[in-house]
Scaffold this active site. Structure first.
Site, mmCIF file in Angstrom:
data_model
loop_
_atom_site.group_PDB
_atom_site.id
_atom_site.type_symbol
_atom_site.label_atom_id
_atom_site.label_comp_id
_atom_site.label_asym_id
_atom_site.label_seq_id
_atom_site.Cartn_x
_atom_site.Cartn_y
_atom_site.Cartn_z
ATOM 1 N N GLU A 62 60.088 26.916 52.646
ATOM 2 C CA GLU A 62 61.247 26.990 53.626
ATOM 3 C C GLU A 62 62.782 25.720 52.804
ATOM 4 O OE1 GLU A 62 58.813 28.737 56.231
ATOM 5 O OE2 GLU A 62 58.867 27.276 54.545
ATOM 6 N N ALA A 166 28.818 42.998 36.105
ATOM 7 C CA ALA A 166 29.153 43.831 34.802
ATOM 8 C C ALA A 166 28.169 44.824 34.573
ATOM 9 C CB ALA A 166 29.376 42.562 33.950
ATOM 10 N N TRP A 182 26.866 42.004 24.387
ATOM 11 C CA TRP A 182 27.547 42.277 25.447
ATOM 12 C C TRP A 182 27.684 43.984 25.944
ATOM 13 C CZ3 TRP A 182 29.738 37.684 27.722
ATOM 14 C CH2 TRP A 182 30.298 36.687 26.750
ATOM 15 N N ARG A 196 39.008 35.509 36.832
ATOM 16 C CA ARG A 196 38.179 33.585 37.016
ATOM 17 C C ARG A 196 39.843 32.578 37.910
ATOM 18 N NH1 ARG A 196 34.151 33.064 32.539
ATOM 19 N NH2 ARG A 196 32.729 33.943 33.598
ATOM 20 N N THR A 208 21.072 31.761 36.230
ATOM 21 C CA THR A 208 21.830 32.039 35.469
ATOM 22 C C THR A 208 22.346 31.267 34.169
ATOM 23 O OG1 THR A 208 23.315 34.148 37.118
ATOM 24 C CG2 THR A 208 24.430 33.115 34.949
ATOM 25 N N ASP A 212 21.140 31.887 30.621
ATOM 26 C CA ASP A 212 22.818 32.196 30.142
ATOM 27 C C ASP A 212 23.387 30.900 29.218
ATOM 28 O OD1 ASP A 212 21.591 35.226 30.056
ATOM 29 O OD2 ASP A 212 22.941 35.451 31.961
ATOM 30 N N GLU A 279 29.295 35.030 40.976
ATOM 31 C CA GLU A 279 28.883 36.060 39.311
ATOM 32 C C GLU A 279 27.146 35.489 38.831
ATOM 33 O OE1 GLU A 279 30.896 34.464 35.609
ATOM 34 O OE2 GLU A 279 33.395 35.291 36.632
ATOM 35 N N LEU A 284 20.818 36.165 43.512
ATOM 36 C CA LEU A 284 22.084 35.449 43.901
ATOM 37 C C LEU A 284 23.331 37.014 44.596
ATOM 38 C CD1 LEU A 284 23.488 32.791 45.040
ATOM 39 C CD2 LEU A 284 24.764 33.063 42.818
ATOM 40 N N ALA A 287 21.524 37.929 47.397
ATOM 41 C CA ALA A 287 21.668 37.275 48.463
ATOM 42 C C ALA A 287 22.826 37.389 49.400
ATOM 43 C CB ALA A 287 21.365 35.335 48.767
#
Length: 355
Positions: A62, A166, A182, A196, A208, A212, A279, A284, A287
């Site tokens: 505004e 995924a 992949w 993301r 993770t 990874d 991710e 996780l 949970a």
């Protein structure tokens, strides 16, 4: 919008509101503040000024529209302000928009969505008290869609949670030897990077990180970092290794030494994070599902069969099909050879568990 409400909104006001919804999208999608657009109209329906919120600490839509009108030499006395979100009525990083509109002599305000934030709400009533004609709930569905995760986050008093999965067609996130690069295609991974870029934080567990070594960045098609990077959150009690890629370029790294999803969200709420992307691995993910703290699932499914390897979710403690967590599919999007399924948990599966 009811027939009576339609009759109270002029065609020029509807057109201006649609334009306000469009320009609001120029603002950041992943900050603590909502995307908001505003257009000022003369009594004859001519555009006097327009503006949108450019991010925390900058003028609200505004006020930006009033500044634009002044730059054009427009007189706003008796004008109509068309806004996508109810003008705020509090002083935060900036002053109250309701007072700015009153001071500018605005005679009418058309609003799409009422502000659910108890701190900022009350602008419509303040305007009415000052003699301003206020019409709310115009194109409300479009207004809510624009606000995205911000709206349910404010309504629920915690960040909106998207769980990203995924998987192979048989629900595996890695092969038996642990390899996972992949499962999904480059098209899916590029789409996931765009997701993301829209969130305030990405959450993973220490498992993770150790398995990874992710960077948890948002990158564009040229593999360059997006201008705004999400907060990178690691949950658990194990230490992030000094040489981990999480220490490299990207968003701020935050460790939360807890396994309680509600505690994690409380920490992020204090940082004004509105949208969280979970991710992490199966533990996780499970949970957050068990805690009833998943608002949306983005499942990237590849036409790959593994037959063994870790599943997308760890044990949820469900022994019978009647206790299954059921979701409603919102959209199905082909991504190269893969498919993205966006779904939301049905209220009966989470309402009793909500923290």
């Amino acid at each position: 919008m009811s027939r009576t409400e339609v009759e109270r909104v002029a065609p020029a006001e509807l057109s201006a509101l649609r334009h306000a919804l469009a320009i609001a999208r120029r603002g950041p999608s992943n900050g603590p503040n909502p995307r908001v657009g505003a257009v000022l109209l003369s009594p004859e329906g001519e555009v006097l000024g327009e503006g949108w919120h450019r991010g925390a600490g900058t003028p609200h839509a505004e006020v930006a529209a009033l500044v634009d009108a002044a730059a054009r030499g427009s007189d706003t006395a008796g004008a109509t302000a068309v806004v996508t979100l109810e003008p705020c009525n509090h002083t935060g990083r900036t002053g109250p928009c309701s007072e700015a509109l009153i001071a500018a002599g605005i005679g009418r305000v058309v609003v799409s969505v009422a502000d659910p934030n108890p701190v900022a709400a009350g602008g419509a009533q303040r305007l009415r008290d000052a003699g301003v004609d206020v019409q709310t709930g115009v194109l409300a569905d479009e207004g809510r869609e624009l606000l995205g995760a911000w709206l349910p986050s404010v309504e629920r008093g915690r960040p909106f949670v998207t769980l990203k999965l995924a998987t192979s067609l048989d629900g595996r996130v890695a092969a038996a030897d642990g390899s996972s690069r992949w499962i999904t295609s480059e098209v899916s991974r590029r789409h996931a990077h765009d997701l993301r870029a829209e969130v305030g934080a990405i959450v993973v567990g220490t498992g993770t990180v150790l398995a990874d070594d992710p960077s948890l960045t948002a990158r564009n098609a040229a593999d360059e970092l997006h201008g705004q990077q999400p907060l990178r959150v690691v949950v658990g009690h194990r230490r992030v290794p000094p040489g981990a890629r999480l220490h490299g370029p990207g968003g701020e790294l935050l460790t939360v030494q807890s396994h309680d999803p509600a505690a994690v969200l409380a920490v992020l709420a204090e940082r004004e994070v509105r949208h969280v992307l979970v991710e992490g691995g199966p533990t996780l993910a499970a949970a957050f599902v068990r805690a009833g703290l998943v608002d949306e699932v983005h499942a990237y499914v590849a036409p790959v069969l593994l037959g063994a390897g870790p599943p997308a979710l760890a044990d949820l403690g469900i022994a019978t099909i009647g206790d299954a967590v059921r979701l409603t599919t919102r959209s199905v999007l082909p991504l190269g050879p893969d498919v993205l399924i966006v779904a939301t948990p049905e209220p009966t599966s989470t309402s009793s568990k909500e923290h």
